[in-house]
Design a protein around this motif. Structure first.
Motif, PDB file in Angstrom:
ATOM      1  N   HIS A   1       0.948  -1.168  -0.067  1.00 39.42           N
ATOM      2  CA  HIS A   1       0.023  -0.062  -0.017  1.00 39.42           C
ATOM      3  C   HIS A   1       0.790   1.002  -0.030  1.00 39.42           C
ATOM      4  O   HIS A   1       1.828   1.368   0.735  1.00 39.42           O
TER       5      HIS A   1
ATOM      6  N   ALA B   1      -3.185  -2.759  -1.993  1.00 41.36           N
ATOM      7  CA  ALA B   1      -4.384  -2.709  -0.969  1.00 41.36           C
ATOM      8  C   ALA B   1      -5.095  -1.581  -1.306  1.00 41.36           C
ATOM      9  O   ALA B   1      -4.705  -0.403  -1.348  1.00 41.36           O
TER      10      ALA B   1
ATOM     11  N   SER C   1      -7.257  -0.540   1.091  1.00 42.72           N
ATOM     12  CA  SER C   1      -7.292  -0.028   2.660  1.00 42.72           C
ATOM     13  C   SER C   1      -6.353  -0.527   3.402  1.00 42.72           C
ATOM     14  O   SER C   1      -5.981  -1.967   3.390  1.00 42.72           O
TER      15      SER C   1
ATOM     16  N   TYR D   1      -5.798  -0.043   6.608  1.00 39.20           N
ATOM     17  CA  TYR D   1      -6.244  -0.809   7.866  1.00 39.20           C
ATOM     18  C   TYR D   1      -6.849  -2.263   7.580  1.00 39.20           C
ATOM     19  O   TYR D   1      -6.320  -3.291   8.282  1.00 39.20           O
ATOM     20  N   GLU D   2      -7.435  -2.286   6.566  1.00 34.23           N
ATOM     21  CA  GLU D   2      -7.919  -3.920   6.307  1.00 34.23           C
ATOM     22  C   GLU D   2      -6.899  -4.785   5.760  1.00 34.23           C
ATOM     23  O   GLU D   2      -6.868  -6.004   6.140  1.00 34.23           O
ATOM     24  N   ALA D   3      -5.980  -4.305   5.019  1.00 35.39           N
ATOM     25  CA  ALA D   3      -5.033  -5.152   4.635  1.00 35.39           C
ATOM     26  C   ALA D   3      -4.072  -5.506   5.642  1.00 35.39           C
ATOM     27  O   ALA D   3      -3.516  -6.445   5.715  1.00 35.39           O
TER      28      ALA D   3
ATOM     29  N   ALA E   1      -4.973  -5.623   8.672  1.00 34.82           N
ATOM     30  CA  ALA E   1      -5.509  -6.670   9.600  1.00 34.82           C
ATOM     31  C   ALA E   1      -5.712  -8.104   9.127  1.00 34.82           C
ATOM     32  O   ALA E   1      -5.705  -9.150   9.707  1.00 34.82           O
ATOM     33  N   ASP E   2      -5.635  -8.210   7.835  1.00 34.05           N
ATOM     34  CA  ASP E   2      -5.548  -9.481   7.157  1.00 34.05           C
ATOM     35  C   ASP E   2      -4.367 -10.015   6.797  1.00 34.05           C
ATOM     36  O   ASP E   2      -4.192 -11.153   6.841  1.00 34.05           O
TER      37      ASP E   2
ATOM     38  N   THR F   1       2.576  -7.198   8.579  1.00 35.09           N
ATOM     39  CA  THR F   1       2.831  -5.649   8.120  1.00 35.09           C
ATOM     40  C   THR F   1       4.191  -5.135   8.413  1.00 35.09           C
ATOM     41  O   THR F   1       4.487  -5.078   9.595  1.00 35.09           O
TER      42      THR F   1
ATOM     43  N   LYS G   1      -4.573  -2.179  14.424  1.00 38.64           N
ATOM     44  CA  LYS G   1      -5.224  -3.164  13.473  1.00 38.64           C
ATOM     45  C   LYS G   1      -4.395  -4.497  13.153  1.00 38.64           C
ATOM     46  O   LYS G   1      -4.785  -5.603  12.791  1.00 38.64           O
TER      47      LYS G   1
END
Length: 402
Positions: free
Chosen positions: A336, A353, A355, A357-359, A361-362, A366, A383
């Protein structure tokens, strides 16, 4: 309107100079030297055009300016030396149109002696004029810091070294229109060596703090707290911070192949800094292992793939090597970056990605490689399943730091 100034090379060196010149009211002509030329946003281009900037329709226009500044890129070649091919092409193009009394200034990063031993013969042979008698010749190291809002061309002193005292004064008269202060060097070689010293100073000090990062991790010491305390010393210390590698356009130079002399400290600094992407991979693999996961098959999100925060420039960014090494370990890599809409590694497009945040979390891991201003690092630390911060940008205790 005839141009007073020709900026030859519209990349990361030439564009800031052209922008500063038009802001100072100097009619400016831009001349591209090759495919590495930079780009302007539509708004920046409109603003420059309204202030007297235009791109050259052809090389003949170079013969109608009073000052020509060569800002051609000099990338490192396969043998480690600087590639002067674009400087040579610019010089030959200019020489064929060079008129008496023109001031020619070189700003490209070069080895000491280049202005006199390389550029001067090209200009003299191509024009039939003599430097120091028929036209002025000087060197001025570029001091561009993209994205820096505190130091601009207007308040950053310019160093000038002319072939003769008259050459120095002619170049100084030009730069006095752009900056608050001009510093006169004894000659072109001294001015060229200023650029060498400033570039190597950065790389050597980054290497020192990168080595400290590895040491402090082994000792269980918070290096970022060490730096915070050390920079309170009002003398004898300048704070540098570690990172996943050293990006940017300025490359360290040790003069090997030019004088036969090697700057041992610079050579060692290159080795240390070149190792940092691999060190990031080692830390990433260790973190995954400590959390019961293997790098093979792990979903890894890279945040920020540019070499500097809040810019789109990826020149020399360590993100490329880090992505490659992760892929070699079998990890599934995505990224990202608000400034990079698409990114390819080894000619393969990497998933971007939508978002972060969502990426985060998944993702199993990171890795924060660049702290862009738009990133909410507090929210990211909450997150992310597992976060490796290579920039020390997250709140203390919120992530694993380099």
């Amino acid at each position: 309107m005839p141009a007073d100034l020709a900026v030859i090379g519209l990349g990361h060196l030439g564009l800031p100079l052209a922008q500063a010149a038009v802001a100072a009211g100097i009619p400016t002509l831009g001349y591209k030297t090759g495919p590495e030329a930079g780009s302007l946003t539509a708004a920046e281009l409109r603003r420059m055009l309204s202030r007297g900037f235009r791109t050259a329709a052809g090389p003949a226009e170079l013969g109608r300016v009073r000052t020509a500044v060569i800002c051609a890129p000099t990338p490192r070649g396969a043998d480690g030396t600087l590639d002067l091919s674009q400087v040579e092409a610019a010089a030959r193009t200019l020489a064929a149109r060079l008129r008496p009394h023109t001031t020619v200034i070189l700003e490209s990063p070069v080895q000491p002696g280049t202005t006199e031993e390389f550029l001067r013969p090209l200009l003299e042979e191509g024009s039939g004029l003599r430097a120091g008698r028929d036209f002025h010749l000087a060197y001025s190291p570029s001091r561009v810091d993209p994205g820096n809002r505190d130091f601009t061309p207007a308040n950053t002193p310019k160093v000038i070294g002319g072939l003769t005292p008259a050459c120095t004064e002619s170049a100084a008269a030009f730069y006095n229109r752009l900056t608050d202060k001009v510093v006169r060097a004894r000659g072109p070689r001294e001015a060229e060596t200023v650029q060498l010293l400033e570039t190597n100073f950065r790389h050597v000090n980054i290497a020192l703090v990168n080595e400290m990062a590895v040491l402090c991790n082994d000792l269980g010491v918070d290096l970022w707290d060490v730096i915070r305390c050390a920079e309170t010393k009002p003398f004898g210390f300048q704070a540098f911070r570690p990172g996943p590698g050293v990006g940017g356009h300025a490359v360290p130079q040790d003069l090997r192949g030019h004088t036969g002399h090697t700057l041992r400290m610079v050579e060692l600094a290159q080795q240390v800094n070149n190792h940092m992407p691999q060190y990031v991979i080692q830390r990433a693999a260790t973190l995954l292992n400590e959390h019961g996961k293997s790098a093979r098959g792990a979903r890894v999100l890279l945040l920020g793939v540019t070499y500097k925060p809040d810019l789109a420039d990826q020149q020399g960014s360590p993100a490329q090597e880090i992505a490659i090494r992760l892929m070699e370990l079998g990890a599934s890599v995505s990224y990202h970056d608000p400034h990079v809409p698409s990114w390819s590694v080894l000619n393969r497009p990497l998933p971007r990605a939508d978002s972060f945040y969502e990426a985060a979390a998944d993702a199993d891991l990171t890795i924060l490689l660049q702290q862009h201003r738009t990133y909410d690092l507090q929210g990211l630390s909450v997150k992310a399943q597992l976060l490796l911060d290579t920039r020390g940008a997250t709140p203390t205790g919120a992530a694993h730091r380099l």
